[in-house]
Design an enzyme around this catalytic site. Sequence first.
Site, PDB file in Angstrom:
ATOM      1  N   GLY A 159      -9.240  17.716  -8.063  1.00 30.01           N
ATOM      2  CA  GLY A 159      -8.124  17.973  -8.972  1.00 30.01           C
ATOM      3  C   GLY A 159      -8.510  17.600 -10.383  1.00 30.01           C
ATOM      4  O   GLY A 159      -9.697  17.447 -10.700  1.00 30.01           O
ATOM      5  N   PHE A 164       0.845  -1.196   0.000  1.00 31.79           N
ATOM      6  CA  PHE A 164       0.000   0.000   0.000  1.00 31.79           C
ATOM      7  C   PHE A 164       0.880   1.246   0.000  1.00 31.79           C
ATOM      8  O   PHE A 164       0.665   2.183   0.755  1.00 31.79           O
ATOM      9  CB  PHE A 164      -0.915   0.002   1.234  1.00 31.79           C
ATOM     10  CG  PHE A 164      -1.829  -1.200   1.309  1.00 31.79           C
ATOM     11  CD1 PHE A 164      -2.995  -1.252   0.560  1.00 31.79           C
ATOM     12  CD2 PHE A 164      -1.514  -2.282   2.114  1.00 31.79           C
ATOM     13  CE1 PHE A 164      -3.839  -2.367   0.622  1.00 31.79           C
ATOM     14  CE2 PHE A 164      -2.341  -3.399   2.183  1.00 31.79           C
ATOM     15  CZ  PHE A 164      -3.507  -3.444   1.427  1.00 31.79           C
ATOM     16  N   CYS A 209      -1.376   2.916 -10.191  1.00 32.65           N
ATOM     17  CA  CYS A 209      -2.262   1.997  -9.451  1.00 32.65           C
ATOM     18  C   CYS A 209      -3.749   2.229  -9.676  1.00 32.65           C
ATOM     19  O   CYS A 209      -4.449   1.324 -10.113  1.00 32.65           O
ATOM     20  CB  CYS A 209      -1.964   2.091  -7.960  1.00 32.65           C
ATOM     21  SG  CYS A 209      -0.424   1.294  -7.531  1.00 32.65           S
TER      22      CYS A 209
HETATM   23  C1  UDX Z   1      -1.799   4.728  -4.578  1.00 31.27           C
HETATM   24  C2  UDX Z   1      -2.297   4.318  -3.189  1.00 31.27           C
HETATM   25  O1  UDX Z   1      -2.371   5.471  -2.345  1.00 31.27           O
HETATM   26  C3  UDX Z   1      -1.387   3.265  -2.610  1.00 31.27           C
HETATM   27  O2  UDX Z   1      -1.885   2.834  -1.362  1.00 31.27           O
HETATM   28  C4  UDX Z   1      -1.367   2.110  -3.598  1.00 31.27           C
HETATM   29  O3  UDX Z   1      -0.724   1.001  -3.128  1.00 31.27           O
HETATM   30  C5  UDX Z   1      -0.802   2.584  -4.915  1.00 31.27           C
HETATM   31  O4  UDX Z   1      -1.652   3.610  -5.404  1.00 31.27           O
HETATM   32  P1  UDX Z   1      -0.027   6.414  -5.591  1.00 31.27           P
HETATM   33  O5  UDX Z   1      -0.589   6.017  -6.920  1.00 31.27           O
HETATM   34  O6  UDX Z   1       1.447   6.443  -5.433  1.00 31.27           O
HETATM   35  O7  UDX Z   1      -0.577   5.434  -4.452  1.00 31.27           O
HETATM   36  O8  UDX Z   1      -0.543   7.879  -5.293  1.00 31.27           O
HETATM   37  P2  UDX Z   1      -1.645   8.618  -4.390  1.00 31.27           P
HETATM   38  O9  UDX Z   1      -0.950   9.580  -3.521  1.00 31.27           O
HETATM   39  O10 UDX Z   1      -2.554   7.674  -3.737  1.00 31.27           O
HETATM   40  O11 UDX Z   1      -2.394   9.467  -5.518  1.00 31.27           O
HETATM   41  C6  UDX Z   1      -3.051   8.850  -6.604  1.00 31.27           C
HETATM   42  C7  UDX Z   1      -3.684   9.876  -7.523  1.00 31.27           C
HETATM   43  O12 UDX Z   1      -4.819  10.458  -6.915  1.00 31.27           O
HETATM   44  C8  UDX Z   1      -2.792  11.054  -7.900  1.00 31.27           C
HETATM   45  O13 UDX Z   1      -2.991  11.361  -9.272  1.00 31.27           O
HETATM   46  C9  UDX Z   1      -3.275  12.181  -7.021  1.00 31.27           C
HETATM   47  O14 UDX Z   1      -3.026  13.447  -7.557  1.00 31.27           O
HETATM   48  C10 UDX Z   1      -4.749  11.880  -6.946  1.00 31.27           C
HETATM   49  N1  UDX Z   1      -5.427  12.408  -5.737  1.00 31.27           N
HETATM   50  C11 UDX Z   1      -5.105  11.888  -4.525  1.00 31.27           C
HETATM   51  C12 UDX Z   1      -6.391  13.389  -5.867  1.00 31.27           C
HETATM   52  O15 UDX Z   1      -6.688  13.872  -6.954  1.00 31.27           O
HETATM   53  N2  UDX Z   1      -7.043  13.803  -4.732  1.00 31.27           N
HETATM   54  C13 UDX Z   1      -6.765  13.302  -3.509  1.00 31.27           C
HETATM   55  O16 UDX Z   1      -7.419  13.721  -2.536  1.00 31.27           O
HETATM   56  C14 UDX Z   1      -5.761  12.319  -3.399  1.00 31.27           C
END
Ligand code: UDX
Length: 436
Positions: free
Chosen positions: A257, A153, A264
Amino acid sequence: MQLTMIGTGYVGLVTGTCFAEFGHHVTCVDKDKSKIEQLCKGAIPIYEPGLDTLVAKNVREGRLQFTSNLEEAVAEAEAIFLAVGTPTSRRGDGYADLTYIYQASKEIAPHLKGYTVIIDKSTVPTGTASQVERIIKENNPTADFDVASNPEFLREGAAIADFMRPDRVVIGVETERAEETLRSIYQPLFLQETPIVKTDIKTAELTKYAANAFLAAKISFINEIALLCDTIGADVIALAKGIGMDGRIGSKFLHPGPGYGGSCFPKDTLALMRIAQEHGQNLRIVEATVEVNAAQKAKMVKKIRDAVGGSEAGKTIAVLGLTFKPETDDMRESSAVTILPALLEKGAKIKAHDPFGMEEAKKVMPPGIIYTENAYEACTDADAVILMTEWNQYRALDLNRLAGLMRNHVFIDLRNVYTPKTVKAAGFQYIGVGRS
Ligand code: UDX
């Protein structure tokens, strides 16, 4: 313990290095010889804060090594983690491509010596572990082994901290021996009382997909609410605070956003939909999450078009941030990859900057984008600036200087980093997502 990591991609490299930091002896194997050569020389193929220092430290202290010699690495291992890629299948149907998992299982089978636990770290559909078990038995009928599932995760950009201080560790095990092995591997975390959630293997496999689908749904939910806020003139930031303080909802992952991206969420939501469909069920909330995310990107294009007066043709647009989120050079499924080509197609001139993502961006973006040295250069003579990724470097821009450099003063803040008042005070028109 003696551990082997198959695959030195993002997950394998971070996990292997952190296990070494726990005190285990870790051998990371990869078929890509040039990557192994690079790693042996101390070069890290990805950008992840703190990883280079941690790799160097553990190599120096003799707990971490890299090799392409699978046979040796497998024979000496007490546990082998499969951390190879499981991309969306090339058929384009959303299923996860398990070729690499099956191939790795086949390759390790003949070299197993003594009792070994084979652990799926990669995100894989339910039932994959039983396939791995079958393949190993077929290729080595006398092997003494168990399979297990231990999903990761980790957030890119914060992966080391996530690994060292996880909210929980999920282990899918079906024998006592496998459970004991997994618990010993994670023993160092017991000191900080990290909860270990023990499940059967299928449940562990599905837990990963469900976690990512839920988080993605939370983002799509707030993105839709943000669009409604735009329409009726409400403030989504205050609204998110208002709902997030309810402990049942929680304040995280409520930031609107330009749509979620990365390696992922897009892949795992699609794969989960397909897993469910295969079992005769439609996961309608996950389906809607995916649709809303695609629509969000399209709506951002429209937002930008409206902001520059109804047509992008001939307009110079500065773009700050290209990666799917800050602190990574990863461009996979970044919203910029959808939004920028749409603007270019309509005749916009794009000047872009990203602190770490420009090399990757050049590989995946269409030609014609001008890459700049910094944010100010990107904004020079621009008609509008889009804050696409919320890198720290863009959080405290000198807005007066920016205004002085730009031709027209339109600030499109797709991450709601700035307060509208501050931006307006510098003479800009401010356009956020769900607030203005
Ligand atoms: C994610 C999960 O958080 C992690 O637990 C999993 O194992 C892999 O996928 P990651 O893809 O590295 O991690 O990034 P994360 O920080 O979760 O953001 C994912 C996407 O969602 C990004 O594009 C981010 O900009 C977007 N996001 C995240 C939003 O638009 N709004 C939010 O509130 C949070």
